[in-house]
Design a protein around this motif. Structure first.
Motif, PDB file in Angstrom:
ATOM      1  N   TRP A   1       0.899  -1.058   0.001  1.00 19.94           N
ATOM      2  CA  TRP A   1       0.118   0.136  -0.113  1.00 19.94           C
ATOM      3  C   TRP A   1       1.101   1.371   0.022  1.00 19.94           C
ATOM      4  O   TRP A   1       1.967   1.253   0.714  1.00 19.94           O
ATOM      5  CB  TRP A   1      -0.913  -0.030   1.124  1.00 19.94           C
ATOM      6  N   LYS A   2       0.572   2.431  -0.704  1.00 22.59           N
ATOM      7  CA  LYS A   2       1.248   3.707  -0.763  1.00 22.59           C
ATOM      8  C   LYS A   2      -0.036   4.781  -0.745  1.00 22.59           C
ATOM      9  O   LYS A   2      -1.071   4.406  -1.515  1.00 22.59           O
ATOM     10  CB  LYS A   2       2.107   3.665  -1.565  1.00 22.59           C
ATOM     11  N   PRO A   3       0.264   5.760  -0.122  1.00 19.13           N
ATOM     12  CA  PRO A   3      -0.938   6.680  -0.217  1.00 19.13           C
ATOM     13  C   PRO A   3      -0.966   7.393  -1.677  1.00 19.13           C
ATOM     14  O   PRO A   3      -2.216   7.963  -1.799  1.00 19.13           O
ATOM     15  CB  PRO A   3      -0.391   7.819   0.733  1.00 19.13           C
ATOM     16  N   SER A   4      -0.023   7.601  -2.224  1.00 18.95           N
ATOM     17  CA  SER A   4      -0.321   8.105  -3.899  1.00 18.95           C
ATOM     18  C   SER A   4       1.009   7.613  -4.656  1.00 18.95           C
ATOM     19  O   SER A   4       1.742   6.838  -4.221  1.00 18.95           O
ATOM     20  CB  SER A   4       0.001   9.635  -3.501  1.00 18.95           C
ATOM     21  N   GLU A   5       0.917   8.086  -5.970  1.00 23.14           N
ATOM     22  CA  GLU A   5       1.903   7.297  -6.787  1.00 23.14           C
ATOM     23  C   GLU A   5       3.463   7.897  -6.483  1.00 23.14           C
ATOM     24  O   GLU A   5       4.375   7.602  -6.906  1.00 23.14           O
ATOM     25  CB  GLU A   5       1.576   7.800  -8.274  1.00 23.14           C
ATOM     26  N   LYS A   6       3.229   9.154  -5.914  1.00 21.23           N
ATOM     27  CA  LYS A   6       4.740   9.972  -5.316  1.00 21.23           C
ATOM     28  C   LYS A   6       5.457   8.941  -4.443  1.00 21.23           C
ATOM     29  O   LYS A   6       6.438   9.327  -4.102  1.00 21.23           O
ATOM     30  CB  LYS A   6       4.575  11.222  -4.999  1.00 21.23           C
ATOM     31  N   ASN A   7       4.590   8.261  -3.188  1.00 24.85           N
ATOM     32  CA  ASN A   7       5.043   7.854  -2.137  1.00 24.85           C
ATOM     33  C   ASN A   7       5.697   6.396  -2.180  1.00 24.85           C
ATOM     34  O   ASN A   7       5.312   5.843  -3.357  1.00 24.85           O
ATOM     35  CB  ASN A   7       3.877   7.686  -1.292  1.00 24.85           C
TER      36      ASN A   7
ATOM     37  N   THR B   1       5.867   2.517  -1.034  1.00 26.77           N
ATOM     38  CA  THR B   1       4.807   1.708  -0.365  1.00 26.77           C
ATOM     39  C   THR B   1       5.413   1.480   0.956  1.00 26.77           C
ATOM     40  O   THR B   1       6.445   1.862   1.593  1.00 26.77           O
ATOM     41  CB  THR B   1       5.045   0.234  -1.196  1.00 26.77           C
TER      42      THR B   1
ATOM     43  N   GLU C   1       5.462   9.170   9.177  1.00 31.98           N
ATOM     44  CA  GLU C   1       5.082   8.605   8.043  1.00 31.98           C
ATOM     45  C   GLU C   1       4.322   7.202   8.150  1.00 31.98           C
ATOM     46  O   GLU C   1       3.186   6.993   7.764  1.00 31.98           O
ATOM     47  CB  GLU C   1       5.991   8.554   6.951  1.00 31.98           C
TER      48      GLU C   1
ATOM     49  N   TYR D   1       0.542   5.372   7.786  1.00 35.24           N
ATOM     50  CA  TYR D   1       0.615   4.311   6.593  1.00 35.24           C
ATOM     51  C   TYR D   1      -0.221   3.169   7.144  1.00 35.24           C
ATOM     52  O   TYR D   1      -1.347   2.553   6.916  1.00 35.24           O
ATOM     53  CB  TYR D   1       1.745   3.687   6.273  1.00 35.24           C
TER      54      TYR D   1
END
Length: 165
Positions: free
Chosen positions: A31-37, A39, A141, A145
């Motif tokens: 899982w990651k909060p956005s494409e920029k972040n 996993t 962070e 998550y």
């Protein structure tokens, strides 16, 4: 005296990091909060990796990121990330214990291929910011998550909403 303060904080905070990494279920690793972040697995692996930087920070005056290599291992299972953390934290503890306080105020630089990435600064400042505070930032962070994926968060500085009162 500075060494004992650094070691005390290191040991206390390593236990908090351990609790946090052990709270990650395998189901949250991708899982990651956005494409920029990153996993969750990549972020947790980076947290474990920070402990691998102690030797270069305490024992060298120049850390060349251009030649730095690190084998993060298999991060597809949370237990593997915890095992890497345990390996790195044990080495980091020895580095602190064997460090020479006379070198804490030496100028330290991070470079890539001879080009500075940051202005030179006293090694003790690097230890506090690059090693300690940097790690705390990433732990924060990781807590986000865990919350975002519906997982429990262990108390690091006291109980969390997940703890039974």
């Amino acid at each position: 005296m500075i060494k004992q303060a650094l070691l005390g904080e290191f040991l206390y905070e390593a236990e908090s990091t351990r609790k946090l990494l052990k709270a990650i279920p395998d189901s949250a690793l991708n899982w990651k909060p956005s494409e920029k972040n990153w996993t969750t697995g990549q972020l947790a692996s980076h947290i474990a990796e920070v402990y691998n930087w102690y030797e270069a920070t305490f024992n060298q005056d120049v850390f060349d990121m251009g030649t730095y290599q690190y084998d993060k291992g298999d991060i597809s299972k949370a237990e593997n990330i915890v095992a890497k953390f345990e390996e790195n934290v044990a080495k980091a503890q020895k580095v602190i214990e064997n460090s020479n306080e006379d070198h804490y105020f030496n100028e330290w630089k991070m470079e890539m291929g001879g080009n500075p990435l940051f202005p030179p600064m006293p090694k003790i400042q690097v230890i506090r910011s690059f090693l300690y505070n940097h790690l705390y930032h990433h732990r924060g962070e990781l807590i986000v998550y865990l919350r975002a994926t519906g997982n429990n968060v262990p108390g690091l500085y006291g109980p969390t909403a997940d703890d039974q009162m």
